[in-house]
Design a protein around this motif. Sequence first.
Motif, short mmCIF file in Angstrom:
data_model
loop_
_atom_site.label_atom_id
_atom_site.label_comp_id
_atom_site.label_asym_id
_atom_site.label_seq_id
_atom_site.Cartn_x
_atom_site.Cartn_y
_atom_site.Cartn_z
N ASP A 138 99.25 -44.00 -5.47
CA ASP A 138 98.93 -44.99 -4.59
C ASP A 138 97.79 -44.70 -3.36
N GLY A 139 96.81 -45.53 -3.20
CA GLY A 139 96.03 -45.32 -1.95
C GLY A 139 95.25 -46.45 -0.77
N VAL A 140 95.26 -46.06 -0.14
CA VAL A 140 94.66 -47.07 1.49
C VAL A 140 93.39 -47.36 2.01
N ILE A 141 93.26 -47.62 2.30
CA ILE A 141 92.41 -48.64 3.05
C ILE A 141 92.77 -48.81 4.64
N TRP A 142 92.90 -48.20 5.67
CA TRP A 142 93.06 -48.23 6.92
C TRP A 142 92.04 -49.02 7.47
N CYS A 143 92.84 -50.36 8.43
CA CYS A 143 90.89 -51.17 8.77
C CYS A 143 91.97 -51.32 10.19
N ILE A 144 90.99 -50.99 11.24
CA ILE A 144 90.53 -51.23 12.90
C ILE A 144 89.83 -52.46 13.20
N ASN A 145 90.20 -53.32 13.84
CA ASN A 145 89.54 -54.46 14.87
C ASN A 145 88.87 -53.54 15.72
N HIS A 146 87.15 -53.01 15.53
CA HIS A 146 87.24 -52.52 16.95
C HIS A 146 86.34 -53.44 18.27
N ARG A 147 86.59 -54.29 17.55
CA ARG A 147 86.11 -55.34 19.10
C ARG A 147 87.39 -55.54 19.88
N ALA A 148 88.15 -55.56 19.46
CA ALA A 148 89.45 -55.97 19.88
C ALA A 148 90.22 -55.05 20.54
N ALA A 149 89.74 -52.95 19.88
CA ALA A 149 90.43 -52.23 20.28
C ALA A 149 89.69 -51.56 21.57
N ALA A 150 88.61 -52.33 22.12
CA ALA A 150 87.97 -52.33 23.62
C ALA A 150 88.51 -52.72 24.46
N ARG A 151 89.15 -53.26 24.12
CA ARG A 151 90.03 -53.17 26.15
C ARG A 151 91.16 -52.07 25.81
N ALA B 233 85.13 -47.07 32.57
CA ALA B 233 84.06 -46.54 32.81
C ALA B 233 83.13 -46.99 31.39
N LEU B 234 84.02 -46.59 30.39
CA LEU B 234 83.19 -47.17 28.95
C LEU B 234 83.74 -48.77 28.91
N LYS B 235 83.95 -49.10 29.34
CA LYS B 235 84.13 -50.80 29.38
C LYS B 235 83.23 -51.55 29.76
N LYS B 236 82.79 -50.37 30.79
CA LYS B 236 81.26 -51.22 31.72
C LYS B 236 79.93 -51.24 30.65
N GLN B 237 80.06 -49.74 29.59
CA GLN B 237 78.94 -49.64 29.33
C GLN B 237 79.48 -50.20 27.85
N ALA B 238 80.10 -50.67 27.31
CA ALA B 238 80.24 -51.54 26.30
C ALA B 238 79.28 -52.51 27.09
N GLU B 239 80.05 -53.38 28.08
CA GLU B 239 79.88 -54.75 28.08
C GLU B 239 78.68 -54.83 28.47
N ASP B 240 77.46 -53.95 28.90
CA ASP B 240 75.75 -53.89 29.56
C ASP B 240 75.21 -53.84 28.31
N GLU B 241 76.00 -53.02 27.35
CA GLU B 241 74.78 -52.83 25.91
C GLU B 241 75.08 -54.23 25.01
N SER B 242 76.04 -55.24 24.92
CA SER B 242 76.97 -55.94 24.98
C SER B 242 77.39 -55.41 22.82
N PHE B 243 77.75 -54.51 23.21
CA PHE B 243 78.43 -53.81 21.77
C PHE B 243 79.62 -52.65 22.35
N ASP B 244 80.21 -52.22 21.34
CA ASP B 244 81.48 -51.96 21.40
C ASP B 244 81.78 -50.27 20.58
N VAL B 245 80.87 -50.23 19.91
CA VAL B 245 79.85 -49.15 19.10
C VAL B 245 79.44 -48.01 19.84
N PHE B 246 79.83 -46.84 20.47
CA PHE B 246 78.97 -46.64 21.10
C PHE B 246 78.12 -45.63 20.47
#
Length: 272
Positions: free
Chosen positions: A126-139, A144-157
Amino acid sequence: MIPTITVTSWIQLMDEVYKESWDEGIERFRSPYVYRGSPDARSDLSTSLMRLAAGYKKLARLESHILRNFRKYAHLEADAQVGESVWNWLALAQHHGLQTRMLDWTYSPMVAMHFVTENLTAYDVDGVIWCINHRAAARLLPKALKKQAEDESFDVFSAEMLDRVAKSLTDFDALSKEDFFVFLEPPSLDARIVNQFALFSLMNSPTHSLDQLLEQHSDLAKRIVIPAALKWEVRDKLDQAGITERMLYPGLDGLSRWLSRYYTPSRASRIV
């Protein structure tokens, strides 16, 4: 416990990878997930660096030596857009197979399916696909990184975003005593990164495994298991959709890989 769904059909697989894709804010379908495909459902999220030196107590020092020497010897071959950012150099090293603390991910669930079904010798498992919610993971991000993400309105750096907070892996690791991880979107170093819709994850320690952290925050991720019996159907439909080595590895190497796999007879067709 990370939720695990075993699909039994192509239709169910499509439904699972696109679940939660509707974005009310913009009234468009935009999945919050990133994906990683593996041909073996028993695989974990350990990095190539961890596998290189399993149990080694000074992994951070080893990582530093490997990356420093990569930068020294790869300079003539590196594209000018890599610049001086350690994050771009780390992405370049990972992209070319060097052992790093990074893991490869993609925004495309179909690209992830390709990596589940690319290896024909693994069609008995069997194979597998791992899925991560990158928006929720921002919590989990430190302040310092959370502020940077909020300033850019983007949670992938991007490398530029990370550079504003941490110029080195040592600075990055010191941002928090708690485990966290970020997703890094590399520059378009070559057509392969572009065509694979690629991004990378990295944790704030070379010795920590991402799946162990996700076990503690199981709402951030899920695993979609593709049974061995379903792999041929998934593979054939991906080929018809143009998700092949020819597209994902541009050039003659990718073309050859695609033709070699595409014209390999299925096990059933070999039985006389």
